[in-house]
Motif scaffolding. Sequence first.
Motif, PDB file in Angstrom:
ATOM      1  N   GLN A  29      22.753   8.654  65.072  1.00  0.00           N
ATOM      2  CA  GLN A  29      22.128   7.879  66.134  1.00  0.00           C
ATOM      3  C   GLN A  29      23.176   7.119  66.941  1.00  0.00           C
ATOM      4  O   GLN A  29      23.033   6.918  68.147  1.00  0.00           O
ATOM      5  N   TRP A  30      24.236   6.692  66.289  1.00  0.00           N
ATOM      6  CA  TRP A  30      25.269   5.914  66.955  1.00  0.00           C
ATOM      7  C   TRP A  30      26.127   6.773  67.869  1.00  0.00           C
ATOM      8  O   TRP A  30      26.371   6.433  69.021  1.00  0.00           O
ATOM      9  N   ASN A  31      26.594   7.890  67.357  1.00  0.00           N
ATOM     10  CA  ASN A  31      27.511   8.715  68.162  1.00  0.00           C
ATOM     11  C   ASN A  31      26.838   9.946  68.780  1.00  0.00           C
ATOM     12  O   ASN A  31      27.499  10.747  69.424  1.00  0.00           O
ATOM     13  N   LYS A  32      25.517  10.086  68.588  1.00  0.00           N
ATOM     14  CA  LYS A  32      24.741  11.171  69.202  1.00  0.00           C
ATOM     15  C   LYS A  32      25.248  12.555  68.792  1.00  0.00           C
ATOM     16  O   LYS A  32      25.217  13.510  69.581  1.00  0.00           O
ATOM     17  N   ARG A  33      25.715  12.664  67.560  1.00  0.00           N
ATOM     18  CA  ARG A  33      26.295  13.936  67.107  1.00  0.00           C
ATOM     19  C   ARG A  33      25.298  15.081  67.337  1.00  0.00           C
ATOM     20  O   ARG A  33      24.148  15.028  66.920  1.00  0.00           O
ATOM     21  N   THR A  34      25.783  16.115  68.000  1.00  0.00           N
ATOM     22  CA  THR A  34      24.938  17.251  68.366  1.00  0.00           C
ATOM     23  C   THR A  34      25.715  18.544  68.167  1.00  0.00           C
ATOM     24  O   THR A  34      26.890  18.633  68.512  1.00  0.00           O
ATOM     25  N   ILE A  35      25.071  19.532  67.586  1.00  0.00           N
ATOM     26  CA  ILE A  35      25.674  20.853  67.420  1.00  0.00           C
ATOM     27  C   ILE A  35      25.212  21.738  68.572  1.00  0.00           C
ATOM     28  O   ILE A  35      24.018  21.854  68.840  1.00  0.00           O
ATOM     29  N   LEU A  36      26.166  22.329  69.256  1.00  0.00           N
ATOM     30  CA  LEU A  36      25.898  23.218  70.378  1.00  0.00           C
ATOM     31  C   LEU A  36      26.376  24.621  70.027  1.00  0.00           C
ATOM     32  O   LEU A  36      27.542  24.820  69.697  1.00  0.00           O
ATOM     33  N   THR A  37      25.459  25.573  70.091  1.00  0.00           N
ATOM     34  CA  THR A  37      25.808  26.969  69.824  1.00  0.00           C
ATOM     35  C   THR A  37      25.552  27.778  71.084  1.00  0.00           C
ATOM     36  O   THR A  37      24.452  27.728  71.641  1.00  0.00           O
ATOM     37  N   VAL A  38      26.559  28.502  71.554  1.00  0.00           N
ATOM     38  CA  VAL A  38      26.418  29.300  72.775  1.00  0.00           C
ATOM     39  C   VAL A  38      26.824  30.743  72.493  1.00  0.00           C
ATOM     40  O   VAL A  38      27.617  31.010  71.597  1.00  0.00           O
ATOM     41  N   ASN A  39      26.238  31.659  73.248  1.00  0.00           N
ATOM     42  CA  ASN A  39      26.604  33.073  73.055  1.00  0.00           C
ATOM     43  C   ASN A  39      27.241  33.691  74.289  1.00  0.00           C
ATOM     44  O   ASN A  39      27.378  34.906  74.378  1.00  0.00           O
ATOM     45  N   GLU A  40      27.597  32.848  75.277  1.00  0.00           N
ATOM     46  CA  GLU A  40      28.396  33.324  76.407  1.00  0.00           C
ATOM     47  C   GLU A  40      29.213  32.135  76.905  1.00  0.00           C
ATOM     48  O   GLU A  40      28.861  30.980  76.649  1.00  0.00           O
ATOM     49  N   PRO A  41      30.333  32.370  77.591  1.00  0.00           N
ATOM     50  CA  PRO A  41      31.196  31.260  77.999  1.00  0.00           C
ATOM     51  C   PRO A  41      30.464  30.267  78.905  1.00  0.00           C
ATOM     52  O   PRO A  41      29.654  30.650  79.741  1.00  0.00           O
ATOM     53  N   GLN A  69      33.319  13.550  73.310  1.00  0.00           N
ATOM     54  CA  GLN A  69      34.310  14.422  72.683  1.00  0.00           C
ATOM     55  C   GLN A  69      33.632  15.693  72.212  1.00  0.00           C
ATOM     56  O   GLN A  69      32.523  15.663  71.665  1.00  0.00           O
ATOM     57  N   ILE A  70      34.304  16.817  72.428  1.00  0.00           N
ATOM     58  CA  ILE A  70      33.810  18.112  71.953  1.00  0.00           C
ATOM     59  C   ILE A  70      34.775  18.632  70.907  1.00  0.00           C
ATOM     60  O   ILE A  70      35.984  18.727  71.153  1.00  0.00           O
ATOM     61  N   PHE A  71      34.238  18.947  69.725  1.00  0.00           N
ATOM     62  CA  PHE A  71      35.029  19.409  68.580  1.00  0.00           C
ATOM     63  C   PHE A  71      34.728  20.878  68.301  1.00  0.00           C
ATOM     64  O   PHE A  71      33.716  21.432  68.738  1.00  0.00           O
ATOM     65  N   THR A  72      35.619  21.480  67.518  1.00  0.00           N
ATOM     66  CA  THR A  72      35.309  22.781  66.949  1.00  0.00           C
ATOM     67  C   THR A  72      34.133  22.637  65.993  1.00  0.00           C
ATOM     68  O   THR A  72      33.768  21.526  65.590  1.00  0.00           O
ATOM     69  N   GLY A  73      33.539  23.769  65.621  1.00  0.00           N
ATOM     70  CA  GLY A  73      32.351  23.717  64.770  1.00  0.00           C
ATOM     71  C   GLY A  73      32.567  23.026  63.449  1.00  0.00           C
ATOM     72  O   GLY A  73      31.646  22.394  62.909  1.00  0.00           O
ATOM     73  N   ASP A  74      33.785  23.088  62.894  1.00  0.00           N
ATOM     74  CA  ASP A  74      34.060  22.422  61.621  1.00  0.00           C
ATOM     75  C   ASP A  74      34.519  20.974  61.815  1.00  0.00           C
ATOM     76  O   ASP A  74      34.832  20.275  60.837  1.00  0.00           O
ATOM     77  N   GLU A  75      34.594  20.519  63.070  1.00  0.00           N
ATOM     78  CA  GLU A  75      34.956  19.146  63.434  1.00  0.00           C
ATOM     79  C   GLU A  75      36.381  18.767  63.020  1.00  0.00           C
ATOM     80  O   GLU A  75      36.712  17.592  62.906  1.00  0.00           O
ATOM     81  N   LYS A  76      37.228  19.766  62.839  1.00  0.00           N
ATOM     82  CA  LYS A  76      38.605  19.489  62.446  1.00  0.00           C
ATOM     83  C   LYS A  76      39.536  19.364  63.650  1.00  0.00           C
ATOM     84  O   LYS A  76      40.669  18.902  63.505  1.00  0.00           O
ATOM     85  N   GLN A  77      39.080  19.773  64.818  1.00  0.00           N
ATOM     86  CA  GLN A  77      39.953  19.753  65.994  1.00  0.00           C
ATOM     87  C   GLN A  77      39.155  19.344  67.224  1.00  0.00           C
ATOM     88  O   GLN A  77      38.046  19.827  67.452  1.00  0.00           O
ATOM     89  N   ILE A  78      39.725  18.424  68.016  1.00  0.00           N
ATOM     90  CA  ILE A  78      39.112  18.026  69.279  1.00  0.00           C
ATOM     91  C   ILE A  78      39.518  19.029  70.351  1.00  0.00           C
ATOM     92  O   ILE A  78      40.712  19.286  70.550  1.00  0.00           O
ATOM     93  N   ILE A  79      38.544  19.600  71.023  1.00  0.00           N
ATOM     94  CA  ILE A  79      38.825  20.557  72.085  1.00  0.00           C
ATOM     95  C   ILE A  79      39.095  19.833  73.398  1.00  0.00           C
ATOM     96  O   ILE A  79      40.037  20.159  74.127  1.00  0.00           O
ATOM     97  N   THR A  80      38.262  18.846  73.710  1.00  0.00           N
ATOM     98  CA  THR A  80      38.450  18.102  74.952  1.00  0.00           C
ATOM     99  C   THR A  80      37.715  16.773  74.862  1.00  0.00           C
ATOM    100  O   THR A  80      36.792  16.604  74.067  1.00  0.00           O
ATOM    101  N   THR A  81      38.159  15.824  75.690  1.00  0.00           N
ATOM    102  CA  THR A  81      37.520  14.514  75.809  1.00  0.00           C
ATOM    103  C   THR A  81      37.128  14.333  77.268  1.00  0.00           C
ATOM    104  O   THR A  81      37.949  14.554  78.167  1.00  0.00           O
TER     105      THR A  81
END
Length: 239
Positions: A29-41, A69-81
Motif C-alpha cells: 500500500q505504501w509503495n504501490k508495488r505492482t507486477i506488470l507482465t507484457v507480451n510485446e515491447p 522505479q521499474i525493476f526486473t521481475g525478480d526485483e534484483k535490478q532497477i531498469i529505470t527511474t
Amino acid sequence: MNRLKALAMATGFGIVGAAMLAPNALADQWNKRTILTVNEPIQVPGKVLQPGKYVMKLMDSQSDRHVVQIFTGDEKQIITTILALPNYRLQPTGKTEFSFWETPPGQPRALRAWFYPGDNFGQEFAYPKNEAVNIATYTKTVVPTTAAENESQLTTATVATVDQQGQEQPLGDNYQQQQPPAEVAQSTPPPAAETPAPAPAPEPAPQALPKTGSPLPLIGLMGLLSLAGFFAMRLVRES
C-alpha cells in the motif's frame, strides 16, 4: 497498429498477504508495488521494455514529487527511474489500470499513466523532450516532459509540457482539463446477453358460450306442427 494485449494480471498486482494488516500488505500500500507482465515491447521514458515481467514501485522519496522505479521481475535490478505527476480520475476501480499514448505504426506504444487499485489518481510519466515531441506530433496534443537526466535531478528538474512544434510551456493546473481521453488497458467485459421478448399474455376466456345456430328452423318446425294439428282437428269434426 498492434494493440497491447498483455496487461497486469489480477493475481500479480502486488497486493500480497492473507491478513489485512500483514506487513507485506502494508508495504505494498505504501509503495504501490505492482507486477506488470507484457507480451510485446512498450515504451517508458528513456527505455523500451521487452516482453517479460516487471515490478513497478513508488520510490521512498523525501520530496513531494512522484518518482516511479521499474525493476526486473525478480526485483534484483532497477531498469529505470521515472519522474511522474498526478493523473486524476473520477471513478477509481478495484484493479490496476494502465493508459497509453498512441505512437506511429511500427513503434512501441508509450506508457502514459499507472493507476493503483482504489486510488483516485495515478502516476503520469514525464518523457524526455525528444520522446515527448514524437508523441505530441502523433497525438496532436501536449505531453509532459522533464529535463532530468539522472535520478539525482528528479527532485529538482523542471516539469513542463511540450507540443508538436517542440514549444515548452509550464505545467499548469489546467493540464488535466486539456488531456484527451486516454485509452485504459483493462479487460473488456463480454457483451450482455439479449433479454428475450416477453411472451404475449393469453387472451381471456369468453364469459358465455357463443351462439352456434339461428332459432328460425325451430320456429318453422313449430309452425308445421300447428298446421298438422289444425287439419287433424278439422278431419275429426267432419267425420
